[in-house]
Write an enzyme that holds these catalytic residues in place. Structure first.
Site, mmCIF file in Angstrom:
data_model
loop_
_atom_site.group_PDB
_atom_site.id
_atom_site.type_symbol
_atom_site.label_atom_id
_atom_site.label_comp_id
_atom_site.label_asym_id
_atom_site.label_seq_id
_atom_site.Cartn_x
_atom_site.Cartn_y
_atom_site.Cartn_z
ATOM 1 N N LYS A 64 0.786 -1.242 0.000
ATOM 2 C CA LYS A 64 0.000 0.000 0.000
ATOM 3 C C LYS A 64 0.817 1.291 0.000
ATOM 4 O O LYS A 64 0.515 2.234 0.732
ATOM 5 C CB LYS A 64 -0.908 0.031 1.238
ATOM 6 C CG LYS A 64 -1.906 -1.088 1.289
ATOM 7 C CD LYS A 64 -2.723 -1.039 2.553
ATOM 8 C CE LYS A 64 -1.906 -1.402 3.775
ATOM 9 N NZ LYS A 64 -2.715 -1.684 4.966
ATOM 10 N N ASP A 93 -5.174 -4.912 10.974
ATOM 11 C CA ASP A 93 -6.475 -4.232 11.018
ATOM 12 C C ASP A 93 -7.650 -5.209 10.869
ATOM 13 O O ASP A 93 -8.726 -5.000 11.436
ATOM 14 C CB ASP A 93 -6.577 -3.086 9.992
ATOM 15 C CG ASP A 93 -6.167 -3.479 8.590
ATOM 16 O OD1 ASP A 93 -5.736 -4.634 8.382
ATOM 17 O OD2 ASP A 93 -6.263 -2.625 7.682
HETATM 18 C C1 GLC Z 1 -2.677 -4.901 2.958
HETATM 19 C C2 GLC Z 1 -1.840 -5.385 4.137
HETATM 20 C C3 GLC Z 1 -2.714 -6.134 5.128
HETATM 21 C C4 GLC Z 1 -3.895 -5.280 5.532
HETATM 22 C C5 GLC Z 1 -4.660 -4.819 4.290
HETATM 23 C C6 GLC Z 1 -5.821 -3.912 4.633
HETATM 24 O O1 GLC Z 1 -3.140 -5.996 2.264
HETATM 25 O O2 GLC Z 1 -0.788 -6.207 3.677
HETATM 26 O O3 GLC Z 1 -1.969 -6.491 6.270
HETATM 27 O O4 GLC Z 1 -4.752 -6.002 6.366
HETATM 28 O O5 GLC Z 1 -3.784 -4.126 3.430
HETATM 29 O O6 GLC Z 1 -5.394 -2.742 5.265
#
Ligand code: GLC
Length: 453
Positions: free
Chosen positions: A159, A195
């Protein structure tokens, strides 16, 4: 008129590639199921794309957690610090959002942790708890290999983050070191969590059927409750029958298993991203990419002369200019009304768009968001079928799910169609999962520690 209708028709035909047939969706479910099994298995885990990390969270909240906790939430578009008071049947919470400047997102790990620790100390001052020693839950939403509830080694950034010197390191230690460098505040980091985990925990506090946590926000990922017996890599005491698995399904497709449904737009989003070849499914689903997928399709159709009379704008041709929130806004217009669509197109310097252009833009948005909702649904149905429990609640958070006007309905319909007959499910919006969930995990950890002592 004839040409205009023809253009819309041609755009519809071009968008067929964004539709997944039922047969393709079934195939995706089958592949994901195999990948989940690989992630959980001792023999195949290293090669697995969907890692299914063990979270070391075995206790869901029982509603009896009490006290004052701090929480950090890092991993979406914003970074937040929270203070939460858990009381009987209620909680109160104050929080503050801090920006993470781009140079910090892509700078050094030390600078990132120093920034976090500074925000934390300032927050504590502002909330009159600077002198107190408090427990903290840290929501860190990136793939972590957890070695315990307070030890997690970063596997890769996702991200838009790429801080140096953190991959392969224990993130809790990174934060502890930064707090120690300051030397002014007293914090006990009780837990680090994803999260998705926070979302599940925060729903489970009220709803004991909640056994899946889902994020469809900047990124996309899910966690779920798995039988300890199926988690071959779990090396703790198997006294508990179940534990929470962070699937990290954003990485599904990194080995090519989604190539049969990917389009030229997906490939373009991937090659121009900061992590090419990685997080392939996430790039088809989440808020960081949906707007860009739409933009790339619009650019193609403009160049083909099918949109805007062949006349684009500087902004339309600029990467990242079509925000995912535009997709939600455009699809919020009532059928036949293009008020939001017109506003968006004006912002992009496309005020010469005709009604037919606007209908086409909306159609492209619908195809991209529908496909995202269907992929998420395929994933959730795969988990529900694997868990095979009579009734499961899915706790959900994230900007796409929260703000897209049809995402929830699309998911309900599709999951119902894909899930094994007889299995029931509910989709529940989690109120501030990442923040409250972090405090709850910290609280449960304290509860356990107290009971143990
Ligand atoms: C990305 C991260 C993951 C998180 C997701 C949503 O996929 O690698 O850990 O839960 O974003 O934020």
């Amino acid at each position: 008129m004839g040409i205009v209708v023809d253009n819309l028709q041609r755009i519809r035909e071009e968008c067929e590639v964004l539709k997944m047939t039922d047969k393709q969706i079934k195939e995706i479910m089958c592949r994901l199921h195999n990948d989940l099994k690989k992630g959980l298995s001792r023999a195949d885990h290293d090669k697995a794309t969907v890692k299914c990390w063990i979270t070391y969270i075995q206790d869901l909240p029982n509603g009896k957690e009490r006290g004052k906790f701090l929480a950090l939430d890092l991993g979406g578009t914003n970074f937040r610090v929270l203070i939460i008071n858990l009381g009987e049947n209620h909680f109160d919470m104050q929080s503050k959002i801090y920006a993470i400047p781009k140079h910090i997102m892509t700078g050094t790990g030390i600078a990132l942790f120093d920034h976090i620790a500074e925000c934390l100390a300032n927050f504590m001052k502002e909330h009159g708890v600077y002198e107190e020693r408090l427990a903290l839950g840290f929501t860190f939403s990136f793939p972590l290999k957890q070695l315990g509830l307070t030890k997690g080694v970063l596997q890769r950034w996702t991200k838009g983050f790429s801080c140096s010197g953190v991959v392969g390191e224990d993130v809790v230690q990174g934060l502890k070191d930064a707090i120690a460098r300051r030397g002014d505040v007293q914090i006990d980091i009780c837990a680090i969590l994803n999260d998705t985990t926070g979302t599940l925990m925060s729903c489970a506090w009220k709803n004991h059927n909640c056994k899946i946590g889902l994020i469809v926000g900047t990124g996309s990922n899910a966690c779920y409750v798995e039988k300890t017996a199926n988690c071959e890599l779990f090396d703790g005491e198997p006294e508990k029958e179940e534990l929470l698995i962070n699937t990290e399904w954003g990485a599904f497709g990194d080995d090519g298993s989604l190539d049969f449904v990917r389009t030229e737009f997906d490939r373009e989003v991937d090659v121009t991203s900061i992590n090419p070849g990685k997080q392939i499914q996430e790039k088809m689903i989440s808020g960081m990419y949906l707007g860009e997928l739409v933009r790339l399709a619009l650019v193609k159709f403009t160049r083909m002369g099918l949109l805007f009379g062949g006349q684009g704008s500087d902004l339309l041709f600029e990467g990242g200019s079509f925000y995912t929130k535009y997709v939600s806004e455009i699809e919020s217009d009532k059928p036949g009304d293009f008020t939001s669509c017109m506003e968006v197109l004006e912002e992009l310097g496309l005020s010469h768009a005709s009604d037919a252009d606007m209908a086409a833009v909306r159609y492209v948005c619908e195809c991209v968001s529908r496909r995202a909702a269907h992929l998420v649904s395929a994933g959730i149905a795969t988990l529900l079928n694997k868990m095979n429990e009579p009734r499961v609640t899915v706790g959900i958070d994230g900007s796409v799910y929260r703000f897209h006007p049809h995402f929830h309905t699309l998911m309900c319909e599709k999951i119902a169609q894909l899930v094994r007959p007889g299995l029931q499910f509910d989709l529940m919006l989690s109120e501030d999962g990442s923040g409250r969930g972090a405090a709850l995990v910290a609280a449960v950890a304290c509860r356990e520690a107290e009971q143990g002592s």
